[in-house]
Design a protein around this motif. Sequence first.
Motif, PDB file in Angstrom:
ATOM      1  N   SER A 114      61.728 -18.634  68.583  1.00  0.00           N
ATOM      2  CA  SER A 114      60.543 -17.806  68.354  1.00  0.00           C
ATOM      3  C   SER A 114      60.950 -16.348  68.150  1.00  0.00           C
ATOM      4  O   SER A 114      60.295 -15.618  67.410  1.00  0.00           O
ATOM      5  CB  SER A 114      59.571 -17.947  69.518  1.00  0.00           C
ATOM      6  OG  SER A 114      60.203 -17.625  70.728  1.00  0.00           O
ATOM      7  N   PHE A 137      59.841 -13.933  65.095  1.00  0.00           N
ATOM      8  CA  PHE A 137      59.259 -12.619  65.352  1.00  0.00           C
ATOM      9  C   PHE A 137      60.081 -11.535  64.660  1.00  0.00           C
ATOM     10  O   PHE A 137      59.524 -10.569  64.140  1.00  0.00           O
ATOM     11  CB  PHE A 137      59.185 -12.368  66.861  1.00  0.00           C
ATOM     12  CG  PHE A 137      58.073 -11.447  67.250  1.00  0.00           C
ATOM     13  CD1 PHE A 137      56.760 -11.864  67.143  1.00  0.00           C
ATOM     14  CD2 PHE A 137      58.333 -10.166  67.692  1.00  0.00           C
ATOM     15  CE1 PHE A 137      55.720 -11.022  67.473  1.00  0.00           C
ATOM     16  CE2 PHE A 137      57.296  -9.314  68.031  1.00  0.00           C
ATOM     17  CZ  PHE A 137      55.987  -9.748  67.929  1.00  0.00           C
ATOM     18  N   VAL A 179      49.727 -13.097  70.000  1.00  0.00           N
ATOM     19  CA  VAL A 179      51.045 -13.729  69.880  1.00  0.00           C
ATOM     20  C   VAL A 179      51.609 -14.107  71.241  1.00  0.00           C
ATOM     21  O   VAL A 179      52.314 -15.109  71.358  1.00  0.00           O
ATOM     22  CB  VAL A 179      52.060 -12.852  69.099  1.00  0.00           C
ATOM     23  CG1 VAL A 179      51.677 -12.789  67.649  1.00  0.00           C
ATOM     24  CG2 VAL A 179      52.211 -11.489  69.692  1.00  0.00           C
ATOM     25  N   LEU A 180      51.275 -13.346  72.291  1.00  0.00           N
ATOM     26  CA  LEU A 180      51.843 -13.670  73.599  1.00  0.00           C
ATOM     27  C   LEU A 180      51.105 -14.816  74.280  1.00  0.00           C
ATOM     28  O   LEU A 180      51.561 -15.335  75.296  1.00  0.00           O
ATOM     29  CB  LEU A 180      51.869 -12.436  74.500  1.00  0.00           C
ATOM     30  CG  LEU A 180      52.917 -11.403  74.083  1.00  0.00           C
ATOM     31  CD1 LEU A 180      52.847 -10.182  74.976  1.00  0.00           C
ATOM     32  CD2 LEU A 180      54.309 -11.984  74.115  1.00  0.00           C
ATOM     33  N   ALA A 181      49.953 -15.236  73.729  1.00  0.00           N
ATOM     34  CA  ALA A 181      49.299 -16.438  74.251  1.00  0.00           C
ATOM     35  C   ALA A 181      50.024 -17.678  73.730  1.00  0.00           C
ATOM     36  O   ALA A 181      49.768 -18.776  74.188  1.00  0.00           O
ATOM     37  CB  ALA A 181      47.834 -16.465  73.839  1.00  0.00           C
ATOM     38  N   ARG A 182      50.917 -17.463  72.770  1.00  0.00           N
ATOM     39  CA  ARG A 182      51.748 -18.572  72.261  1.00  0.00           C
ATOM     40  C   ARG A 182      53.034 -18.636  73.082  1.00  0.00           C
ATOM     41  O   ARG A 182      53.251 -17.778  73.936  1.00  0.00           O
ATOM     42  CB  ARG A 182      52.054 -18.319  70.785  1.00  0.00           C
ATOM     43  CG  ARG A 182      50.776 -18.283  69.998  1.00  0.00           C
ATOM     44  CD  ARG A 182      50.973 -18.351  68.521  1.00  0.00           C
ATOM     45  NE  ARG A 182      49.671 -18.528  67.912  1.00  0.00           N
ATOM     46  CZ  ARG A 182      49.102 -19.707  67.689  1.00  0.00           C
ATOM     47  NH1 ARG A 182      49.762 -20.810  67.962  1.00  0.00           N
ATOM     48  NH2 ARG A 182      47.905 -19.788  67.182  1.00  0.00           N
ATOM     49  N   PRO A 183      53.898 -19.618  72.824  1.00  0.00           N
ATOM     50  CA  PRO A 183      55.092 -19.735  73.686  1.00  0.00           C
ATOM     51  C   PRO A 183      56.094 -18.579  73.570  1.00  0.00           C
ATOM     52  O   PRO A 183      57.134 -18.632  74.200  1.00  0.00           O
ATOM     53  CB  PRO A 183      55.732 -21.052  73.207  1.00  0.00           C
ATOM     54  CG  PRO A 183      54.631 -21.806  72.583  1.00  0.00           C
ATOM     55  CD  PRO A 183      53.744 -20.790  71.961  1.00  0.00           C
ATOM     56  N   LEU A 184      55.796 -17.563  72.786  1.00  0.00           N
ATOM     57  CA  LEU A 184      56.692 -16.411  72.666  1.00  0.00           C
ATOM     58  C   LEU A 184      56.770 -15.650  73.992  1.00  0.00           C
ATOM     59  O   LEU A 184      55.750 -15.255  74.534  1.00  0.00           O
ATOM     60  CB  LEU A 184      56.154 -15.480  71.575  1.00  0.00           C
ATOM     61  CG  LEU A 184      56.911 -14.198  71.306  1.00  0.00           C
ATOM     62  CD1 LEU A 184      58.160 -14.477  70.529  1.00  0.00           C
ATOM     63  CD2 LEU A 184      56.036 -13.222  70.551  1.00  0.00           C
ATOM     64  N   THR A 185      57.984 -15.464  74.522  1.00  0.00           N
ATOM     65  CA  THR A 185      58.107 -14.705  75.770  1.00  0.00           C
ATOM     66  C   THR A 185      58.262 -13.219  75.457  1.00  0.00           C
ATOM     67  O   THR A 185      58.732 -12.865  74.372  1.00  0.00           O
ATOM     68  CB  THR A 185      59.339 -15.158  76.577  1.00  0.00           C
ATOM     69  OG1 THR A 185      60.483 -14.982  75.730  1.00  0.00           O
ATOM     70  CG2 THR A 185      59.243 -16.601  76.974  1.00  0.00           C
TER      71      THR A 185
END
Lengths: 260, 306
Positions: free
Chosen positions: A3, A7, A104-110
């Motif tokens: 991810s 990004f 975007v941070l609600a997705r698996p992106l840390t």
Amino acid sequence: MRSAWFFYRKEMLEMTRSYKLLWIPVVFIILGIMQPISAYYMPEILKMSGDVPPGMLELYKLPGAAETMAKSLGQYGMVGLLVLALSAMNSFAGEREGGTAELVLARPLTPLAAASAKWLAQLTLLALSLGLGAACAAYYTVRLIGGLSWSAVLEASALYGLWLLCVVSFTLLFSACLRAPAAAFLSLAAAAGLALLHTLLPRPLRWSPAALPQLSVEALMQQGATAYAWVFPVLSGIALIVLCFLGASLLFGRNKLPRF
Amino acid sequence: MPPLLQVSGLHKVFHGQTSVDGISFDMEQGRCVALLGPNGAGKTTTLRMLAGLLSPSRGSILFDGKPIGKDYRKQIGYLPQSPSFYNWMTGEEYMHFASRLSGMGRKEAAGRAAAMLERMGLEDAAKRRIGGYSGGMKQRLGLAQALVHAPRLLLLDEPVSALDPIGRREIMDLLREFGRETSVIFSTHVLHDAEEVCDDIIMMNRGRIAEHGTLSSLRVKYNRPVITLRVEERKAALQWLESFSTRSFILESRRDVDGSMLLKVEDMESARSVILREAAERGIPLLRFEAGSLSLEDVFMEAVGG
């Protein structure tokens, strides 16, 4: 980490669409070539302005190639730094205040992956701008003034680039927790503070990353006072960058939502 | 099998101010739950905690019986109150970016992105920059990006509140459609929206759950007989109206802004005959007499203490 790659690609696309990837390298090239060109044409420029006392022009001595190149790099420490800080200040702050971070941070992106991507994108921009700028400056210096050792130019640019990267990392750190203008101002103030401290106490602060610009000049002049003087500033610079990067990802994880 | 979502004792404190004050509920797979409440009830904060964007000050959220983690994020779709996208991207690029971030492969991402855009009626706008989209289109894109990775739980924060009636209609129809395929939690302050698509309703007020139940169970629970009375503005008549607040067969009385009196009664039959007889005996100039039951709106007002 996949991810982070997506990004990063998004960051680069954003830089392309906002023309950052075009105008910042152009600014660096202009800053770089202005120095050798103005040094070479100085007698002409003085003649055109008239009123030059006779004999004055004969006294003008073309500066050395290494000195010109060092001055070119020195330009990046002022205007270049300002441009880089202003372009990086929105990195996190813009996403947070604009609300895109929430999506975007609600997705698996840390936050760590997002911060790595942003830092890498800034590194890409810096490397591209400084690389092109320094190459053009060196080309004109060699053409107009005199020979340069390419390895010295490379070394000097790398040392200067590390210092610029320190300041960009500062900007990213502050951008992760403050609004954009505050982030730019604070990072430039931190850079100025570090540089000032280093000028005031040059000996006790030999290891500080603020010694990097001076080291870059010495590398060009080939007058390395002590061999391996660069080791500690480089190490402390890298340590500073790593700390800023980790701090930025931590703070971005805590400040994902717009402030109210 | 544990319920899809178990929320227990959720608290969130911001700078010493309690925003969510101990929320607990369970949610079964396939249900549609409406979080209903006035502004400032803590709906957005609750949804942000459920989306994993805010960490609760206290309490726990279990998904499939497990604490929420990174894996959980692949299984939820989230649409914030006013979604912002990268305006320099096209709708198609954003959908592709979003699905890749959710761990989908290149081919799968492209296929799902195109399919979702078509389902949302955005296929013509797919190659245009998002900056030029209308509010309704952005909301549909928001729904598309929340659904692109086929999440098991959909979290929507006020999905229709900022839209005009046509945009609202579109989103509600889409919601009803997707509500059949996946579990949905959505927040709203419009009761009508909740009634339209949801099975369960959680009424929130000041960070607490004021009432929780299925739509039908709430209707049954609050199905109290109510008499609405209105009289001409004469002294004797108004005095008679006021006297109801002390009668034994009246549970509660309330004056409305338009001057009519709302009376909650125990037994409709006896109350009706008493009131009508008295009105006839005293020659009260009645304007309106209505016998009915509480609407869900009244339930809501009662539950949140309005």
